[in-house]
Design a protein around this motif. Structure first.
Motif, mmCIF file in Angstrom:
data_model
loop_
_atom_site.group_PDB
_atom_site.id
_atom_site.type_symbol
_atom_site.label_atom_id
_atom_site.label_comp_id
_atom_site.label_asym_id
_atom_site.label_seq_id
_atom_site.Cartn_x
_atom_site.Cartn_y
_atom_site.Cartn_z
ATOM 1 N N ALA A 128 -9.259 -9.828 9.238
ATOM 2 C CA ALA A 128 -8.386 -9.418 8.136
ATOM 3 C C ALA A 128 -9.280 -9.186 6.920
ATOM 4 O O ALA A 128 -9.889 -10.129 6.410
ATOM 5 C CB ALA A 128 -7.348 -10.499 7.848
ATOM 6 N N TYR A 184 -10.253 -7.798 3.034
ATOM 7 C CA TYR A 184 -9.867 -7.366 1.683
ATOM 8 C C TYR A 184 -11.099 -7.459 0.789
ATOM 9 O O TYR A 184 -11.582 -8.551 0.481
ATOM 10 C CB TYR A 184 -8.730 -8.217 1.112
ATOM 11 C CG TYR A 184 -8.331 -7.789 -0.282
ATOM 12 C CD1 TYR A 184 -7.661 -6.572 -0.479
ATOM 13 C CD2 TYR A 184 -8.640 -8.561 -1.389
ATOM 14 C CE1 TYR A 184 -7.314 -6.154 -1.750
ATOM 15 C CE2 TYR A 184 -8.298 -8.147 -2.672
ATOM 16 C CZ TYR A 184 -7.634 -6.940 -2.846
ATOM 17 O OH TYR A 184 -7.298 -6.513 -4.114
ATOM 18 N N VAL A 235 -7.778 -5.270 10.285
ATOM 19 C CA VAL A 235 -6.682 -4.797 9.438
ATOM 20 C C VAL A 235 -7.136 -4.929 7.994
ATOM 21 O O VAL A 235 -7.454 -6.028 7.530
ATOM 22 C CB VAL A 235 -5.378 -5.590 9.663
ATOM 23 C CG1 VAL A 235 -4.283 -5.082 8.724
ATOM 24 C CG2 VAL A 235 -4.926 -5.473 11.121
ATOM 25 N N ASP A 284 -6.360 -4.808 4.063
ATOM 26 C CA ASP A 284 -5.189 -5.040 3.227
ATOM 27 C C ASP A 284 -5.316 -4.294 1.894
ATOM 28 O O ASP A 284 -5.282 -4.890 0.819
ATOM 29 C CB ASP A 284 -5.023 -6.544 2.989
ATOM 30 C CG ASP A 284 -3.665 -6.893 2.381
ATOM 31 O OD1 ASP A 284 -2.721 -6.089 2.528
ATOM 32 O OD2 ASP A 284 -3.562 -7.973 1.769
ATOM 33 N N ASN A 308 -3.040 -1.571 5.965
ATOM 34 C CA ASN A 308 -1.701 -1.811 5.413
ATOM 35 C C ASN A 308 -1.372 -0.722 4.399
ATOM 36 O O ASN A 308 -2.255 -0.223 3.702
ATOM 37 C CB ASN A 308 -1.646 -3.184 4.727
ATOM 38 C CG ASN A 308 -1.716 -4.338 5.709
ATOM 39 O OD1 ASN A 308 -1.411 -4.182 6.895
ATOM 40 N ND2 ASN A 308 -2.114 -5.505 5.226
ATOM 41 N N ASN A 354 -0.784 -3.722 -0.458
ATOM 42 C CA ASN A 354 -1.405 -5.044 -0.371
ATOM 43 C C ASN A 354 -0.350 -6.084 -0.012
ATOM 44 O O ASN A 354 0.605 -6.292 -0.747
ATOM 45 C CB ASN A 354 -2.079 -5.391 -1.699
ATOM 46 C CG ASN A 354 -2.789 -6.727 -1.638
ATOM 47 O OD1 ASN A 354 -2.247 -7.726 -2.061
ATOM 48 N ND2 ASN A 354 -4.000 -6.736 -1.125
ATOM 49 N N THR A 397 -1.337 -10.038 6.875
ATOM 50 C CA THR A 397 -2.423 -9.287 7.500
ATOM 51 C C THR A 397 -2.942 -9.988 8.750
ATOM 52 O O THR A 397 -3.200 -9.337 9.773
ATOM 53 C CB THR A 397 -3.566 -9.073 6.486
ATOM 54 O OG1 THR A 397 -3.017 -8.445 5.316
ATOM 55 C CG2 THR A 397 -4.653 -8.188 7.061
ATOM 56 N N LYS A 400 -0.424 -9.565 11.511
ATOM 57 C CA LYS A 400 -0.509 -8.211 12.051
ATOM 58 C C LYS A 400 -1.695 -8.077 13.002
ATOM 59 O O LYS A 400 -1.591 -7.403 14.041
ATOM 60 C CB LYS A 400 -0.627 -7.198 10.906
ATOM 61 C CG LYS A 400 -0.618 -5.735 11.356
ATOM 62 C CD LYS A 400 -0.596 -4.806 10.148
ATOM 63 C CE LYS A 400 -0.627 -3.337 10.556
ATOM 64 N NZ LYS A 400 -0.574 -2.436 9.374
ATOM 65 N N CYS A 401 -2.798 -8.718 12.674
ATOM 66 C CA CYS A 401 -3.966 -8.705 13.564
ATOM 67 C C CYS A 401 -3.592 -9.206 14.957
ATOM 68 O O CYS A 401 -3.945 -8.590 15.970
ATOM 69 C CB CYS A 401 -5.082 -9.593 13.004
ATOM 70 S SG CYS A 401 -6.035 -8.893 11.651
#
Length: 276
Positions: free
Chosen positions: A9, A11, A37, A39, A64, A67, A73, A76-77
């Motif tokens: 994940a 960011y 993923v 974000d 995504n 945010n 996130t 979702k992974c």
């Protein structure tokens, strides 16, 4: 050979991603995929990641639309993972080349566990080792274990079929997401501690865990613990009632003060050693 989904994940960690990437492609265990993923990073993460993973079908990058935060996130992974096993790797951290193989070896030894976890080592911003996080130990899993104080951490590998028996990661969480995952999986089965360093944890000023205020993290973790108490139908601890609704973090942590005492921790260590 079972397939492992390495889950990232991301960011705003583009500047560190190369180390993460290279640690995965060097794995001695060969049957893996990487689900990334992003974000909605505001740095050049997506550009850097795309350049590194191009032409390698083992890597899949998703983004995504807005945010959403860490909980959404990471959930979702897992939803996107196709492996039999899953393992989170933060984009600013790294693995040793034997980390996946060592973890999967433990699952080959027994089908009685749903997860493994290992020692981790703290590293500086350039990923040079500093010290091992010595508090990680084999836990004695029971309905009153809440990982407070922390005894269970990365490198955490788990069976996806076990995760699907839970309600999944809370997508609304901004922090304490890993703790939420651990406690839910421990309600399905046991976890085995690997007494080897398999995870390199990078310390830097931009990390989510360092950037988030301690008070916010403390409250999120206490909410996760309270939700676990409710799921486990624990109405009182040492004759003190568990609150029906969450009020303050101190109220939750005070219920668990006895677990920080030396006699309790020694007894748990003996139970873990004797597997009772």
């Amino acid at each position: 050979m079972n397939k492992v989904s390495v889950l990232i994940a991301n960011y705003n960690n583009g500047k560190y991603f190369r180390d993460c990437y290279e640690s995965v492609i060097s794995q001695s265990y060969e049957n893996w995929e990487v689900i990334i993923v992003d974000d909605c990073s505001t740095d050049d993460s997506v550009k850097l990641i795309k350049e590194l993973i191009k032409d390698d079908v083992r890597f899949k990058l998703y983004q995504n639309e807005s945010n959403k935060g860490c909980g959404y996130t990471k959930r979702k992974c897992i939803d996107l993972a196709t492996g039999d096993f899953c393992a989170f790797l933060d984009p600013d951290d790294a693995l040793y080349y034997y980390s996946l193989e060592c973890s999967m070896d433990e699952f080959q030894k027994t089908n009685k566990i749903v997860a493994t976890y290992s020692q981790l080592i703290f590293c500086d911003e350039k990923l040079n080792p500093i010290e091992i996080f010595s508090k990680i130990k084999q836990i004695n899993n029971n309905r009153f274990f809440f990982n407070s104080p922390i005894q269970l951490s990365a490198f955490f590998v788990f069976k996806k079929e076990a995760y699907l028996q839970t309600c999944g990661i809370n997508p609304n969480l901004k922090n304490a997401v890993d703790q939420d995952l651990y406690l839910k999986l421990l309600e399905v089965g046991d976890a085995k501690f690997i007494d080897e360093v398999l995870y390199k944890y990078r310390l830097h000023n931009n990390g989510i865990s360092q950037h988030t205020s301690k008070q916010s993290a403390k409250e999120s973790f206490s909410r996760v613990i309270h939700q676990a108490m409710k799921r486990r139908k624990i109405t009182s601890i040492n004759n003190i009632p568990v609150p029906e609704t969450f009020t303050t973090s101190d109220e939750i942590y005070n219920l668990l003060n006895y677990q920080t005492k030396i006699p309790y921790r020694l007894m748990n260590r003996i139970k873990s050693t004797l597997n009772i």
